[in-house]
Design a protein around this motif. Structure first.
Motif, PDB file in Angstrom:
ATOM      1  N   THR A 313       0.833  -1.200   0.000  1.00 13.91           N
ATOM      2  CA  THR A 313       0.000   0.000   0.000  1.00 13.91           C
ATOM      3  C   THR A 313       0.871   1.255   0.000  1.00 13.91           C
ATOM      4  O   THR A 313       0.586   2.217  -0.731  1.00 13.91           O
ATOM      5  N   GLN A 314       1.939   1.243   0.788  1.00 10.82           N
ATOM      6  CA  GLN A 314       2.797   2.416   0.890  1.00 10.82           C
ATOM      7  C   GLN A 314       3.477   2.740  -0.439  1.00 10.82           C
ATOM      8  O   GLN A 314       3.615   3.909  -0.806  1.00 10.82           O
ATOM      9  N   SER A 315       3.908   1.703  -1.172  1.00 15.65           N
ATOM     10  CA  SER A 315       4.560   1.973  -2.461  1.00 15.65           C
ATOM     11  C   SER A 315       3.573   2.562  -3.458  1.00 15.65           C
ATOM     12  O   SER A 315       3.924   3.437  -4.254  1.00 15.65           O
ATOM     13  N   LEU A 316       2.321   2.119  -3.415  1.00  9.38           N
ATOM     14  CA  LEU A 316       1.303   2.685  -4.300  1.00  9.38           C
ATOM     15  C   LEU A 316       0.991   4.126  -3.917  1.00  9.38           C
ATOM     16  O   LEU A 316       0.835   4.992  -4.786  1.00  9.38           O
ATOM     17  N   LEU A 317       0.899   4.401  -2.625  1.00  8.99           N
ATOM     18  CA  LEU A 317       0.623   5.769  -2.180  1.00  8.99           C
ATOM     19  C   LEU A 317       1.734   6.719  -2.631  1.00  8.99           C
ATOM     20  O   LEU A 317       1.457   7.839  -3.097  1.00  8.99           O
ATOM     21  N   ARG A 318       3.000   6.270  -2.539  1.00  9.65           N
ATOM     22  CA  ARG A 318       4.111   7.101  -3.010  1.00  9.65           C
ATOM     23  C   ARG A 318       4.012   7.329  -4.508  1.00  9.65           C
ATOM     24  O   ARG A 318       4.242   8.441  -5.004  1.00  9.65           O
ATOM     25  N   ALA A 319       3.666   6.266  -5.241  1.00 13.38           N
ATOM     26  CA  ALA A 319       3.573   6.380  -6.700  1.00 13.38           C
ATOM     27  C   ALA A 319       2.458   7.333  -7.103  1.00 13.38           C
ATOM     28  O   ALA A 319       2.607   8.123  -8.044  1.00 13.38           O
ATOM     29  N   PHE A 320       1.326   7.300  -6.400  1.00 12.68           N
ATOM     30  CA  PHE A 320       0.232   8.231  -6.702  1.00 12.68           C
ATOM     31  C   PHE A 320       0.668   9.672  -6.449  1.00 12.68           C
ATOM     32  O   PHE A 320       0.374  10.577  -7.247  1.00 12.68           O
ATOM     33  N   ASP A 321       1.355   9.898  -5.332  1.00 17.22           N
ATOM     34  CA  ASP A 321       1.832  11.247  -5.018  1.00 17.22           C
ATOM     35  C   ASP A 321       2.807  11.743  -6.087  1.00 17.22           C
ATOM     36  O   ASP A 321       2.784  12.922  -6.471  1.00 17.22           O
ATOM     37  N   GLU A 322       3.680  10.855  -6.565  1.00 11.55           N
ATOM     38  CA  GLU A 322       4.643  11.247  -7.599  1.00 11.55           C
ATOM     39  C   GLU A 322       3.939  11.612  -8.890  1.00 11.55           C
ATOM     40  O   GLU A 322       4.336  12.556  -9.592  1.00 11.55           O
TER      41      GLU A 322
END
Length: 329
Positions: A313-322
């Protein structure tokens, strides 16, 4: 062996695309063969019918389409059209049910256009797609071309629109000549550059003439091609345009369940069972389908490089923010 009447009925049911009738007659032929003492032939025919039904096979009429040359546009058209041969399918897209149903209807009408033409009707061939950036309009054009197995021609607006009076309309005529001579899906992206309101305050005579020419060419088009116009700003379009299209499809950015379906479809086997969908839905709100897909790709790459079998979940959240930050830059 089959009787003459059975053969004629078999061919007719195939031409009509009547699957149930086709299989029924095939079974009649098998039964007739058995009565004539051709037990092996009867058994093979029944087996073929059963296999076709098990595969979900469909009897579909065939028609001879105009040849589609696998070549780049030449001469002056090379600066007006770019061509690709997509293998995208509608099944790869996550769409609102109403939009998907209408796209399926367009495909069905084109695949069985001979039936419509027998009654003086034509398949839908002028479609307007409206919606915000990233909502799937361009991918829809690629998917329709892929489903129909014809090339996708994208009109290059920089080459089409010029400052010279009368030149743009002449180039537009070339494009519609190509639409008539080479079957394909023709995409007018950022269509508001051509179809802007004729009474707009910043209107100039040249753009008004271009729009009038486009409306005339669109009305006169009798080709087998599919013309698609796409815009992020339907409010800028001239009102006369809307009634010239056979269908107007409205797209929205993914939200709620569509966000979840898009992420799961893109992650595939890299999707874990414990994703925090509440956090992901909140973070993904406002992103388009293409942005979600790229964010999922980024997260998958991270998992592969870290020797993990699934994303987090954390990697997806970072990717969305990027992705959101990249939009602002």
């Amino acid at each position: 062996m089959a009787t003459a009447e059975q053969l004629k009925a078999l061919v007719k049911s195939y031409a009509d695309g009547d699957e149930a009738q086709f299989f029924s007659i095939a079974m009649q032929v098998a039964a007739h063969a058995a009565r004539q003492g051709h037990a092996r032939l009867a058994q093979e025919l029944r087996a073929l019918v059963d296999q076709a039904k098990a595969r979900g096979g469909q009897v579909a009429p065939r028609r001879v389409e105009p040849p589609t040359p696998l070549a780049q546009p030449r001469g002056e058209l090379s600066g007006l059209l770019s061509v690709s041969y997509p293998d995208t399918r509608l099944s790869e897209m996550v769409l609102q049910p109403g939009v998907r149903d209408r796209l399926d209807r367009i495909l069905r009408e084109h695949k069985q256009s001979h039936k419509l033409r027998e009654h003086g009707l034509r398949p839908r061939h002028r479609v307007l797609l409206v919606g915000p950036p990233g909502s799937g309009k361009t991918m829809t054009a690629a998917a329709l071309a892929g489903e129909m197995q014809i090339p996708l021609f994208t009109i290059v607006l920089d080459g089409l629109i010029t400052k010279m009076m009368g030149e743009t309309a002449a180039k537009l005529r070339l494009v519609f000549d190509a639409i008539r001579s080479t079957r394909g899906v023709y995409l007018f992206d950022e269509f508001d550059a051509i179809g802007g309101q004729r009474n707009a305050p910043n209107d100039v005579g040249e753009i008004r003439r271009v729009l009038n020419s486009f409306l005339q060419f669109l009305e006169q088009d009798q080709s087998d091609s599919l013309i698609i116009a796409a815009t992020n700003h339907p409010e800028l379009l001239d009102h006369a345009l809307f009634r010239r299209f056979d269908d107007v499809l409205e797209y929205d950015l993914p939200a709620g369940e569509l966000i979840e379906r898009t992420i799961l479809a893109k992650l595939g086997t890299f999707a874990p069972e414990d994703l925090d969908w509440k956090s992901l839905g909140k973070s993904a709100k406002g992103l388009g389908y293409a942005e979600l897909a790229r964010a999922c790709d980024d997260s998958i790459k991270e998992a592969i490089l870290d020797d993990r079998s699934s994303v987090t979940t954390q990697s997806l959240l970072r990717a969305f923010d990027e992705r959101r930050a990249a939009r602002r830059s």
